[in-house]
Design an enzyme around this catalytic site. Structure first.
Site, PDB file in Angstrom:
ATOM      1  N   HIS A  87       0.823  -1.220   0.000  1.00  0.00           N
ATOM      2  CA  HIS A  87       0.000   0.000   0.000  1.00  0.00           C
ATOM      3  C   HIS A  87       0.852   1.264   0.000  1.00  0.00           C
ATOM      4  CE1 HIS A  87       0.189   0.280   4.517  1.00  0.00           C
ATOM      5  NE2 HIS A  87       0.046   1.555   4.254  1.00  0.00           N
ATOM      6  N   ASP A 131       0.419  -7.496   1.983  1.00  0.00           N
ATOM      7  CA  ASP A 131       0.809  -6.080   1.943  1.00  0.00           C
ATOM      8  C   ASP A 131       2.333  -5.946   1.920  1.00  0.00           C
ATOM      9  OD1 ASP A 131       0.637  -3.354   1.870  1.00  0.00           O
ATOM     10  OD2 ASP A 131      -0.140  -3.110   3.914  1.00  0.00           O
ATOM     11  N   SER A 223       4.075   2.958   8.040  1.00  0.00           N
ATOM     12  CA  SER A 223       3.762   1.863   7.116  1.00  0.00           C
ATOM     13  C   SER A 223       4.937   1.515   6.221  1.00  0.00           C
ATOM     14  CB  SER A 223       2.599   2.239   6.204  1.00  0.00           C
ATOM     15  OG  SER A 223       1.389   1.970   6.844  1.00  0.00           O
TER      16      SER A 223
HETATM   17  N1  ARG Z   1      -1.491   2.388   7.293  1.00  0.00           N
HETATM   18  C1  ARG Z   1      -0.570   3.174   8.061  1.00  0.00           C
HETATM   19  C2  ARG Z   1       0.417   3.864   7.126  1.00  0.00           C
HETATM   20  O1  ARG Z   1       0.196   3.894   5.937  1.00  0.00           O
HETATM   21  C3  ARG Z   1       0.073   2.397   9.163  1.00  0.00           C
HETATM   22  C4  ARG Z   1      -0.874   2.201  10.263  1.00  0.00           C
HETATM   23  C5  ARG Z   1      -0.313   1.438  11.382  1.00  0.00           C
HETATM   24  N2  ARG Z   1      -1.280   1.549  12.413  1.00  0.00           N
HETATM   25  C6  ARG Z   1      -1.159   1.034  13.620  1.00  0.00           C
HETATM   26  N3  ARG Z   1      -2.087   1.303  14.491  1.00  0.00           N
HETATM   27  N4  ARG Z   1      -0.147   0.284  13.931  1.00  0.00           N
HETATM   28  O2  ARG Z   1       1.359   4.508   7.561  1.00  0.00           O
END
Ligand code: ARG
Length: 268
Positions: A87, A131, A223
């Site tokens: 992503h 992912d 992420s």
């Molecule tokens: N989807 C998020 C990003 O693109 C990461 C989220 C991680 N969340 C968590 N509660 N550990 O950076």
């Protein structure tokens, strides 16, 4: 499944907004520190040094809403290869810059490389998990320690002491765009299967790590970055509902599940 992917998109959008507003929030946070508060840094973590984690890569992007370009994390697994999240790999290759050895993204230390090509797991978004992505660097990061992939799918036993690293959001409680780390023990698949019953947790392909009561977690902008166990790349920061909230731990792509495909890309 559809709900989960909508969630990831919503989380990303919220992250972009939260990150964009960090500048204003940080003034308040530094003027009124909250010693002993449950949420400091990466969200509950501590300042880290890239000298001690040279394989940690800041993956900047020219489309990032923040001036530093901070976008995602990644891990150096060979001199010209980084592993990140699928992503995090949806922009054109030419818009990314990998940064190695820079603790504060507003500084200019360390080294950088453009990205020449991207492989993202083709099953990402079709079913849960997957992912993961591999990017190829234009300029090798020679002489920098790399991380080997975890290949044992049983490594995510409850209680395993893994550590996550990143430059992502501190939810306004620590410095923005600054390298942080936090210990997040594996909670086990059953915990996230129940916590994320409506979002959809994939035990075969995802790791559930953090604290039942919250307080410490990865967050938006982390992420793609490394979850490390026993000196190996164990997980890739993937998603969660909020950050460090009780009952909503972090979800990480399980590297061992995808190790063969990742290694084929790393060796190509
Ligand atoms: N989807 C998020 C990003 O693109 C990461 C989220 C991680 N969340 C968590 N509660 N550990 O950076």
């Amino acid at each position: 499944m559809t709900g989960k992917f909508q969630l990831v998109r919503a989380v990303l959008a919220a992250g972009a907004l939260a990150t964009a507003s960090l500048g204003a929030v940080a003034v308040t946070a530094s003027a009124a520190p909250a010693p002993g508060g449950p949420q400091t840094r990466i969200v509950g973590g501590e300042l880290a040094k890239t000298a001690d984690a040279p394989w940690a890569i800041a993956l900047n992007n020219s489309n990032s809403p923040v001036p530093s370009g901070q976008y995602c994390g990644a891990t150096l697994v060979a001199p010209t290869k980084i592993v990140t999240a699928a992503h995090c790999a949806t922009e054109a290759a030419g818009t990314y810059t990998a940064v190695q050895g820079r603790d504060k993204l507003s500084d200019s230390g360390g080294q950088t490389s453009k990205i020449t090509s991207i492989w993202a797991d083709p099953d990402y978004g079709k079913e849960g998990g997957h992912d993961v992505a591999v990017m190829t660097l234009a300029t090798p990061f020679e002489g920098v320690e790399t991380l080997a992939l975890e290949t044992d799918t049983a490594a995510d036993a409850e209680g395993a002491q893994s550590t996550v690293y990143g430059w992502g959001s501190t939810e306004g409680t620590g410095p923005a765009d600054t390298f942080q780390k936090v210990l997040v023990p594996v909670l086990g698949d059953a915990f996230c299967e129940s916590a994320y019953a409506s979002e959809g947790f994939t035990a075969n392909g995802e790791i559930c790590a953090g604290y039942e009561d919250g307080g410490k977690d990865s967050c938006q902008g982390d992420s793609g970055g490394p979850l490390v166990l026993n000196g190996r790349l164990f997980g890739v920061v993937s998603w969660g509902v909020g950050c460090a909230d009780a009952g909503n731990p972090g979800v990480y792509a399980e590297v061992a599940t995808y190790a063969a495909q990742l290694q084929a890309q790393i060796d190509s």
